[in-house]
Design a protein around this motif. Structure first.
Motif, PDB file in Angstrom:
ATOM      1  N   VAL A 112      42.471  38.937  44.722  1.00  0.00           N
ATOM      2  CA  VAL A 112      44.079  38.756  45.920  1.00  0.00           C
ATOM      3  C   VAL A 112      43.999  37.756  47.151  1.00  0.00           C
ATOM      4  CG1 VAL A 112      45.138  40.409  44.941  1.00  0.00           C
ATOM      5  CG2 VAL A 112      43.796  40.983  47.249  1.00  0.00           C
ATOM      6  N   SER A 113      42.282  37.430  47.524  1.00  0.00           N
ATOM      7  CA  SER A 113      41.957  37.315  49.379  1.00  0.00           C
ATOM      8  C   SER A 113      41.149  36.821  48.755  1.00  0.00           C
ATOM      9  CB  SER A 113      42.882  38.135  50.201  1.00  0.00           C
ATOM     10  OG  SER A 113      41.797  36.987  51.357  1.00  0.00           O
ATOM     11  N   HIS A 114      40.839  34.944  49.415  1.00  0.00           N
ATOM     12  CA  HIS A 114      39.570  34.536  49.802  1.00  0.00           C
ATOM     13  C   HIS A 114      38.415  34.550  51.076  1.00  0.00           C
ATOM     14  CE1 HIS A 114      36.434  32.030  48.472  1.00  0.00           C
ATOM     15  NE2 HIS A 114      36.438  31.093  49.705  1.00  0.00           N
ATOM     16  N   HIS A 115      39.938  34.310  51.834  1.00  0.00           N
ATOM     17  CA  HIS A 115      38.930  34.733  53.113  1.00  0.00           C
ATOM     18  C   HIS A 115      39.480  36.211  53.604  1.00  0.00           C
ATOM     19  CE1 HIS A 115      35.886  34.571  56.288  1.00  0.00           C
ATOM     20  NE2 HIS A 115      36.054  33.663  57.018  1.00  0.00           N
ATOM     21  N   PRO A 116      39.127  36.568  54.410  1.00  0.00           N
ATOM     22  CA  PRO A 116      38.064  37.357  53.651  1.00  0.00           C
ATOM     23  C   PRO A 116      38.508  38.001  52.494  1.00  0.00           C
ATOM     24  CG  PRO A 116      40.022  39.214  54.879  1.00  0.00           C
ATOM     25  CD  PRO A 116      40.318  37.915  55.331  1.00  0.00           C
ATOM     26  N   MET A 117      37.313  38.236  51.269  1.00  0.00           N
ATOM     27  CA  MET A 117      37.780  37.884  50.022  1.00  0.00           C
ATOM     28  C   MET A 117      37.221  40.046  50.184  1.00  0.00           C
ATOM     29  SD  MET A 117      34.246  37.922  47.307  1.00  0.00           S
ATOM     30  CE  MET A 117      33.907  39.086  47.093  1.00  0.00           C
ATOM     31  N   VAL A 118      38.590  39.518  48.821  1.00  0.00           N
ATOM     32  CA  VAL A 118      39.229  41.082  48.938  1.00  0.00           C
ATOM     33  C   VAL A 118      39.541  41.317  47.114  1.00  0.00           C
ATOM     34  CG1 VAL A 118      41.802  42.840  49.141  1.00  0.00           C
ATOM     35  CG2 VAL A 118      40.264  41.282  50.974  1.00  0.00           C
ATOM     36  N   MET A 119      39.621  42.530  46.941  1.00  0.00           N
ATOM     37  CA  MET A 119      40.219  42.387  45.456  1.00  0.00           C
ATOM     38  C   MET A 119      40.601  44.058  45.112  1.00  0.00           C
ATOM     39  SD  MET A 119      36.125  41.901  43.796  1.00  0.00           S
ATOM     40  CE  MET A 119      35.045  43.042  44.657  1.00  0.00           C
ATOM     41  N   ALA A 120      41.765  44.190  44.231  1.00  0.00           N
ATOM     42  CA  ALA A 120      42.412  44.915  44.040  1.00  0.00           C
ATOM     43  C   ALA A 120      42.561  45.669  42.733  1.00  0.00           C
ATOM     44  CB  ALA A 120      44.776  44.118  45.169  1.00  0.00           C
ATOM     45  N   CYS A 121      43.328  47.124  42.688  1.00  0.00           N
ATOM     46  CA  CYS A 121      42.526  47.270  41.137  1.00  0.00           C
ATOM     47  C   CYS A 121      43.942  48.232  41.041  1.00  0.00           C
ATOM     48  CB  CYS A 121      41.483  47.141  40.686  1.00  0.00           C
ATOM     49  SG  CYS A 121      40.860  49.429  41.689  1.00  0.00           S
ATOM     50  N   HIS A 122      44.135  48.424  39.531  1.00  0.00           N
ATOM     51  CA  HIS A 122      45.283  49.257  39.317  1.00  0.00           C
ATOM     52  C   HIS A 122      44.636  50.546  37.925  1.00  0.00           C
ATOM     53  CE1 HIS A 122      48.704  51.450  39.624  1.00  0.00           C
ATOM     54  NE2 HIS A 122      48.952  51.230  37.902  1.00  0.00           N
TER      55      HIS A 122
END
Length: 733
Positions: free
Chosen positions: A451-461
């Motif tokens: 969901v974001s490159h900088h900062p690198m963020v990953m979301a899960c469900h």
């Protein structure tokens, strides 16, 4: 009582058929046994056999094939037949009833070789409601999917199977009958008279002997009936076990069938058939008999009428229609493809010596330092032991909140087990890259997105059996010469259907000895699991020390927020197992295996795969990047499985993988500009108050309709114009 010759020191005659000891007494008598009564097993009338042609599902290549089935003495055997045999079936003979076929010119079983057998005592039966000609025979080791020529024939076969199974129990239970018990005291009487003892004394001795013998016989009969009861309930127990999705292979306890004459015409015998199948049946077992989604299956017990017994199969939610359907077992791969090219050696120090103190997400490494998984797929690895959350949900339903949080804590620790020996880094996802995983056998489905490159963020469900799990994670890392430190930022949330929630954050990970020595990783720090009800948990992951003889230790406790007391303690290793000690022993489930007194096992790491990889992937991780033929057409163009450099690496095509990685990293460098120009994730939205990303829904519905609007082909060709978003790049091309 009838007079019989006796051993001079024994009051029991040499023929005690009631014992079922082969016509001999417990003592080793040399006397010949008397003839058994006419109603004993040896003189029982022979039961009628049932035979006929059924169509058996083999595999997708061969489909349905005719087989000659014979049911006799509680054992169902089957043979291969050629297609012409269907036209000219065997004739009905004395003692054999044919189902579904009529007269022919051949004798029963002529020239046929038995290829498989099923023991009905450990079997259960089901009929399909979507097809009135199909039914199933289910055993602990295999499942036969069968089809008849007509609905009437199916009814006849089910009736015959149920009756034969019941009769096998009845025949076996007849082996011990009080009326079959014969013993004589005449020899004892003679001996006692010779000693000059009176008749009154001899009569009292007889009564004592009879009473002791009767009590011993009653104990034997009780044990025998317990054994029969166990056999009677064993198929139902195995059926329940299978329906929960936890079927285990019985490798050590093979069930050998007794020697059995195949046909009365004497065309050969078979001996000791195990519950394995012929080569063509292996494919059938791999597909687990393809129980179709539309089937509502009926279960038949041997002690009930076949027409009025039905047990519903386990259900999972169908993502396409939002309804519950029977659980399907999916065959997943057990190894990675063999590499096409030979891997080249390369020095890590030569790559990163100029990047000490920098953010490693900005360092471009050759593909040789990657494993064939993305960070999005690594997120799903945390749910390998999701059964712990299923157990936690069930404990909560039973009102056992303490065992619920203990299982949640074990689940939080188990997420680190797969990192043991994993020396390669996962691929950094592209902006907008996604990953889905649907495991009906585990009762869960998972979705994640960068969901974001900088900062690198990953979301899960993720959705499971009675629970939901979600979170986002930002991984901050630094390289310090000999080690890399990874600091996760973000919260994980677990919510049960009854409203109880838990939150926690991950601990720090450090990878040691990058330049000199054996590379290894360690997880350290404090993990606090906070709940919205009675209990909370604190876990300490011990930091690595060269003087510590027990590394990778995890210790913690569960605290009662109402009383402030410690309700339980936890100990173990994040790479092996976790044990709990509860103050109130009654709170520990009987299903937990004791490690020592008052201590119970909560979680144990799974065994390593039979086909290890150089990446040290677990059996679960090996399945994550697999694309099956039916899955490929369902995936969006953003799924990690479609990433070309990752796929080339998995196949061992290293040169192509490096080329694709360089190409995609050019696109990756545009991501920050895209974010500044207003790019937003497709399936998650940021909560401004909590500063976390939440799933907005719609993914599984779009998947059902194959509508991927707003999902660009991020792995395809693109323009170098950094001012254009991925969607604009794709529309231009």
């Amino acid at each position: 009582m009838r007079a019989r010759d006796m051993h001079p020191l024994c009051c029991i005659t040499s023929d005690c058929p009631g014992f079922g000891l082969g016509g001999r007494s417990p003592c080793d008598s040399d006397e010949a046994p008397a003839a058994a009564p006419p109603h004993l097993d040896g003189d029982r009338p022979q039961t009628t056999s049932v035979a006929g042609i059924l169509y058996k599902w083999t595999n997708f290549g061969k489909g349905w094939r005719p087989r000659w089935f014979v049911l006799r003495d509680g054992v169902l055997t089957y043979c291969k037949i050629r297609q012409p045999d269907v036209v000219a079936p065997p004739m009905e003979s004395e003692g054999m009833r044919l189902i579904g076929i009529s007269g022919g010119s051949r004798s029963a079983g002529e020239g046929l070789k038995v290829i498989g057998a099923v023991h009905l005592k450990i079997s259960s039966f089901r009929e399909s409601k979507s097809d009135d000609k199909r039914f199933y025979i289910i055993t602990p080791g295999k499942t036969l999917q069968l089809r008849t020529d007509s609905a009437k024939a199916r009814v006849a076969w089910i009736e015959a199977l149920v009756a034969a199974r019941s009769e096998s129990f009845l025949n076996e239970s007849c082996g011990i009958n009080p009326n079959d018990m014969f013993f004589s005291t005449e020899g004892l009487r003679s001996r006692m008279r010779a000693e000059g003892l009176g008749e009154a004394f001899i009569g009292d001795c007889e009564k004592i002997i009879q009473a002791e013998f009767s009590q011993h016989f009653a104990q034997m009969r009780a044990r025998y009936e317990d054994y029969l009861t166990f056999l009677g309930t064993y198929p139902q127990q195995m059926e329940s076990f299978n329906l929960k999705g936890r079927t285990t292979r019985i490798d050590k306890d093979r069930l050998l069938l007794r020697k059995h004459e195949f046909s009365s015409s004497g065309h050969g015998k078979y001996s000791e058939y195990s519950n394995t199948e012929s080569s063509e049946d292996i494919d059938q077992k791999q597909e687990v008999d393809e129980l179709s989604e539309e089937d509502d299956l009926c279960y038949f017990d041997s002690r009930q009428s076949f027409s009025d017994c039905a047990v519903a199969s386990p259900k999972v939610r169908n993502a396409n229609r939002g309804e519950l359907l029977p659980s399907l077992q999916t065959k997943r791969r057990t190894k990675l493809p063999d590499p096409i090219e030979k891997e080249k050696g390369i020095s890590l120090w030569s790559i990163i010596k100029d990047n000490v103190g920098k953010d490693l997400t900005r360092v471009c490494l050759p593909v040789y330092f990657n494993e064939p998984l993305s960070s999005l797929q690594k997120c799903f690895e945390d749910l390998e032991y999701s059964y712990l959350l299923d157990q936690a949900y069930e404990y909560g339903k039973m009102g056992n909140s303490l065992m619920r949080i203990l299982n949640v804590a074990a689940f939080a620790v188990s997420a680190y087990a797969s990192s043991d020996g994993r020396l390669c880094k996962p691929f950094n996802p592209l902006l907008g890259e996604t990953y889905e995983a649907e495991f009906p056998e585990k009762g869960l489905r998972f979705f994640s997105e960068k969901v974001s490159h900088h900062p690198m963020v990953m979301a899960c469900h993720c959705e499971g059996r009675g629970w939901k799990f979600w979170g986002d994670s930002e991984l901050r890392n630094k390289f310090w010469g000999q080690s890399i430190q990874l600091d996760p930022v973000g919260k994980l949330t677990l919510e049960f259907d009854d409203g109880e929630t838990f939150e926690w954050s991950k601990v720090t990970t450090t990878i040691h000895n990058l330049i000199i020595g054996k590379v290894f990783c360690n997880h350290h720090g404090i993990m606090s699991i906070s709940g919205n009800q009675q209990y909370s948990c604190t876990l300490k992951f011990k930091e690595h020390s060269f003087l510590d003889r027990n590394p990778r230790q995890v210790e913690g406790f569960v605290k009662d927020k109402i009383s402030g007391a410690k309700a339980a303690t936890l100990t173990g290793r994040w790479d092996d197992s976790i044990y709990c000690t509860v103050n109130d022993d009654a709170s520990i489930s009987n299903s937990c295996a004791s490690a020592q007194q008052n201590t119970a096992l909560l979680w144990k790491k799974s065994e390593p795969p039979e086909n290890p990889t150089r990446y040290n992937l677990t059996s679960f991780a090996i399945t994550l990047n697999e694309i099956t033929p039916d899955l490929k057409e369902k995936l969006p163009p953003t799924d990690s499985r479609l990433r070309p450099d990752q796929r080339y690496l998995e196949n061992g095509e290293y040169e192509k993988a490096n080329g694709e990685k360089l190409r995609l990293e050019r696109r990756q460098r545009m991501s920050r500009k895209w974010q500044e120009n207003g790019w937003e994730p497709r399936w998650f939205r940021k909560n401004s108050e909590a500063a976390t990303f939440g799933y907005v829904g719609g993914y599984w519905e779009a998947r059902a309709q194959r509508k991927w609007d707003g999902c660009p082909d991020i792995f395809g060709d693109f323009s170098d114009d950094s001012n254009k978003t991925p969607s604009e790049n794709n529309s231009k091309s």
